[in-house]
Design an enzyme around this catalytic site. Structure first.
Site, mmCIF file in Angstrom:
data_model
loop_
_atom_site.group_PDB
_atom_site.id
_atom_site.type_symbol
_atom_site.label_atom_id
_atom_site.label_comp_id
_atom_site.label_asym_id
_atom_site.label_seq_id
_atom_site.Cartn_x
_atom_site.Cartn_y
_atom_site.Cartn_z
ATOM 1 N N ASP A 130 -3.298 12.937 34.279
ATOM 2 C CA ASP A 130 -4.508 12.526 33.569
ATOM 3 C C ASP A 130 -4.436 12.915 32.102
ATOM 4 O O ASP A 130 -5.451 13.078 31.446
ATOM 5 C CB ASP A 130 -5.741 13.162 34.257
ATOM 6 C CG ASP A 130 -5.659 14.685 34.274
ATOM 7 O OD1 ASP A 130 -4.540 15.206 33.958
ATOM 8 O OD2 ASP A 130 -6.652 15.348 34.577
ATOM 9 N N ASP A 132 -7.141 15.007 27.878
ATOM 10 C CA ASP A 132 -7.000 15.395 29.313
ATOM 11 C C ASP A 132 -8.367 15.244 29.994
ATOM 12 O O ASP A 132 -9.384 15.710 29.478
ATOM 13 C CB ASP A 132 -6.506 16.842 29.403
ATOM 14 C CG ASP A 132 -6.131 17.235 30.819
ATOM 15 O OD1 ASP A 132 -4.918 17.377 31.075
ATOM 16 O OD2 ASP A 132 -7.045 17.351 31.661
ATOM 17 N N LEU A 133 -8.368 14.504 31.137
ATOM 18 C CA LEU A 133 -9.636 14.285 31.847
ATOM 19 C C LEU A 133 -10.108 15.618 32.459
ATOM 20 O O LEU A 133 -9.266 16.396 32.933
ATOM 21 C CB LEU A 133 -9.465 13.252 32.966
ATOM 22 C CG LEU A 133 -9.748 11.800 32.580
ATOM 23 C CD1 LEU A 133 -8.673 11.293 31.611
ATOM 24 C CD2 LEU A 133 -9.785 10.920 33.820
#
Ligand SMILES: Nc1nc2c(ncn2[C@@H]2O[C@H](COP(=O)(O)OP(=O)(O)OP(=O)(O)O)[C@@H](O)[C@H]2O)c(=O)[nH]1
Length: 733
Positions: A652, A609-610
């Site tokens: 994301d 996950d960004l």
């Protein structure tokens, strides 16, 4: 159109069912009876002739054989008698005192000559001394001659003896007077004196001329009438002693001779060496065990044809008599037959005359009765009665005929009506036929121009029709497949068995047909080139009077299949990054877990996950955010192995599935390699950004339960913990 019939124009003969006589082809009764009686008489006479001829010939043959047998017996008895007389005379001489006690040869000669006078056929009588020298002989013949070598001398010393003397035995000596051709019968015996001392041998020589005269006498008993038979006197060695000219001194062989030698006597029919058939009587003279007799065969033969001369003459007479008798009887039969059949002839002539003259008359003429004899009288009266009845019938028929004519006319009109109806029906039938042909042509055109391939099959699965589209789709020409079984040509083997089973079911049950036929099925066929071809098949069942028909429409679904495949592909891809999307990951992840279980090697899931991605969006806009997501996806893809799966879960969030891990540490090593790569700056369109990502790891061991939700949950929670650590670290700074 039927023609009406007028019965009264037909003849009387038709009405009474008597065909007109045909004198040229049918013989008259008189002729037939005469011929029959004549043939019977002739046959009877001929049979009698044959029988009489047969019995007469047999009787004549038997008679002749008996005569010949008696002749042979007479000759045998005469020969036996002569030999007995000669040996008896030898015994008589030996007992005479004038011979036994003679003092001189002259005295002996005198006694011998006195005996010779009693029987002139004694050619010579002599006394021989014990040394074999002739002491005395009639007329002094052979006196002083040595005869010790002769058979009669040698045999006569011991006992009475009889034998023949041939000319060779007398060779070199002068013939005896009265002798015939040097052939004699010798009878000899011992001479004993009063004291019983042996004094020599006495010999009586019988001339052969006696035998020949005897034979002539027997063959011509009446003197002037010659009996046409031959007499044979045959010696033990088969040599003819006495016989017809040319046969003497020669040997003969015949069945009768063999029988006679065996001691039998009788008569038989046999073929002699000259090839002619003879009847032969046979007997044997003397006794082989008695040397004082001559054991010779006596044969009396006569040519069969001569023996049957009388019978043949009788045969000719009977034949002549039979012919005359037969002709006379046939003539008599003809006369009697003519007389007997005359009344019938008269009746027949009367009927014929009536038949000729009454053809077109409405009233039949009467038949006059014939009274000559009972049967003719009955016949003529019956015929007259029949004619009267027929007249009644004629009247009745006249009425019927009138009715029949009107009925026939009515029927004719009826038939004309029916014919007209039939003609119309035929016209309709023709137009229906034409319509059907047009429909068939239309159907053919529709089928050939149909978008789908069309195939018609009979109950055995054999191709019966095949349109142009089927030619294009499957590659076979119509002419090549008509009459061929469909399954063997274009169905793959596994499908073929199911197809054959279905065809059987369809053929056996109409219900099965409706269930199968109501569906559309997709099949993969093989075309002529052997390529697999997906088609959609719709089947129909056409019942017919001669076996039902299955028709199938085949639609090529290759394009549809390809479109479906590409749509499915699209549905599994993330449109922004090109990576597998959540749906694809949900399919891939269970497969990866199964592979891990099978291979015994662990796999791991990264949850990525960004961090603070929202700020990028907010600061640089969504387009730059999208670009960042694309580059991020490429970087993750480039940092793991090609066999690993990288997918975008949502927003994301990304998932990495790592397979075939050597151990648990390998997952961490991969994460350690990935995360630094992600921290490198991303060059966007308007700016360059650097960010980090949080990563959670969940490892799946081969024995773990296959629960992807649980696995993803573990990874998610690990990522969350990682993100929290990052936040805290940034806060401390
Ligand atoms: N540009 C772009 N943005 C997206 C896309 N999908 C989701 N987002 C944005 O991504 C942001 C995700 O933010 P969050 O999940 O709140 O988290 P974050 O800002 O990264 O914060 P942390 O995760 O807590 O560090 C949201 O603002 C979404 O609107 C996308 O396809 N393109």
């Amino acid at each position: 159109m039927l023609q009406s019939v007028n019965f009264f124009t037909s003849s009387f003969s038709t009405l009474v069912h008597i065909p007109k006589p045909s004198s040229t082809t049918r013989p008259r009764l008189t002729t037939l009876v005469t011929m029959g009686v004549s043939a019977t008489v002739l046959l009877t006479v001929l049979s009698l002739l044959i029988l009489v001829d047969h019995f007469a010939l047999n009787y004549a043959r038997r008679e002749a054989q008996q005569r010949l047998q008696q002749l042979s017996w007479q000759m045998r008895d005469a020969l036996n008698g002569a030999v007995r007389r000669a040996t008896g005379d030898v015994q008589l001489l030996s007992s005479l005192p004038g011979v036994r006690a003679a003092r001189s040869p002259a005295e002996v000669r005198q006694a011998l000559e006195s005996l010779q006078k009693t029987f002139p056929d004694y050619a010579w009588i002599g006394l021989v001394n014990p040394q074999g020298v002739v002491v005395a002989g009639t007329q002094g013949e052979l006196e002083g001659a040595d005869v010790s070598g002769r058979s009669w001398f040698k045999q006569g010393r011991r006992a009475l003896y009889a034998g023949d003397a041939s000319s060779t035995a007398l060779a070199g000596q002068k013939p005896l007077s009265g002798a015939e051709q040097w052939r004699f019968i010798d009878a000899a015996g011992p001479l004993m004196d009063a004291d019983g001392n042996y004094r020599g041998v006495l010999c009586v020589r019988l001339s052969w001329g006696w035998m020949r005269r005897l034979a002539q006498t027997m063959l011509a008993p009446a003197g002037d009438q010659q009996y046409s038979a031959d007499l044979f006197v045959v010696r033990g060695d088969g040599t003819v002693m006495l016989g017809p000219p040319g046969s003497e001194e020669h040997q003969i062989y015949s069945d009768s001779l063999t029988m006679a030698r065996g001691g039998a006597s009788g008569a038989l029919k046999e073929t002699w060496a000259d090839g002619h058939s003879y009847l032969t009587g046979y007997a044997r003279s003397g006794n082989p065990a008695d040397p004082a007799t001559l054991s010779w065969a006596i044969l009396a033969r006569q040519p069969e044809e001569q023996a049957l001369t009388g019978a043949r003459a009788l045969e000719r007479q009977i034949l002549l008599l039979g012919a005359i008798l037969g002709a006379a009887m046939a003539l008599a039969a003809a006369i009697v037959t003519r007389r007997l059949t005359r009344p019938l002839n008269e009746l027949s002539h009367t009927i014929e005359a009536r038949l000729v003259t009454t053809d077109a008359l409405p009233t039949l003429p009467a038949i006059q009765p014939v009274d000559t004899f009972h049967e003719a009288q009955v016949l003529s009266r019956a015929l007259a009665e029949m004619l009267r009845n027929e007249q009644h019938h004629l009247d009745a028929l006249r009425g019927l005929n009138e009715k029949l004519e009107s009925t026939v006319a009515e029927r004719t009109r009826e038939i004309a009506r029916k014919a007209l109806q039939l003609e119309r029906a035929l016209g309709q039938e023709q137009s229906t036929q034409q319509l059907l042909q047009e429909r068939a042509a239309e159907l053919r055109a529709i089928l050939d121009n149909a978008h789908d391939a069309f195939i018609a099959l009979d109950p055995g699965g054999v191709v019966r029709d095949w349109n142009l589209q089927a030619e294009k789709l499957l590659g076979w020409k119509r002419s090549e497949v008509i009459g061929q079984p469909l399954a063997a040509m274009m169905l793959p083997l596994p499908l073929r068995r199911a197809y054959e089973r279905d065809m059987r079911q369809l053929a056996e049950s109409a219900d099965g047909a409706t269930t199968v036929l109501s569906r559309r099925v997709e099949l993969a066929l093989h075309n002529r080139a052997g390529q697999e071809l997906p088609v959609e098949v719709s089947l129909a069942y056409v019942p017919r009077s001669s076996g039902h028909l299955f028709i199938a429409f085949l639609h090529d679904i290759s394009e549809r299949k390809q479109l479906f495949a590409s749509m499915e592909e699209l549905a599994l891809r993330d449109t922004l990054t090109g990576l597998p999307n959540r749906r694809a990951l949900m399919k891939t992840l269970p497969e990866a877990l199964q592979r891990a279980n099978r291979s015994g090697q662990s796999c791991a899931v990264f949850f990525l996950d960004l961090d603070r991605f929202k700020q990028i969006n907010d600061r640089y806009g969504h387009e730059e955010g999208d670009e960042l997501l694309r580059q991020f996806a490429q970087r993750v893809r480039g940092a793991v192995r090609k066999t690993d799966t990288v997918g975008r879960l949502a927003g994301d969030e990304f998932i990495v599935i790592l397979e075939m891990l050597a151990n648990d540490a390998a997952a961490q090593e991969a994460a350690d390699k990935l995360l630094p790569a992600l921290r490198q700056p991303f060059t966007l369109k308007t700016t360059s950004v650097t960010l980090s990502a949080s990563l959670g790891i969940a490892v799946h061991h081969p024995d773990d339960p296959q629960d992807i939700e649980m696995l993803l949950g573990r990874a998610d929670r690990a990522m969350y913990r990682h993100k929290q650590q990052g936040i805290q670290q940034r806060a401390r700074r």
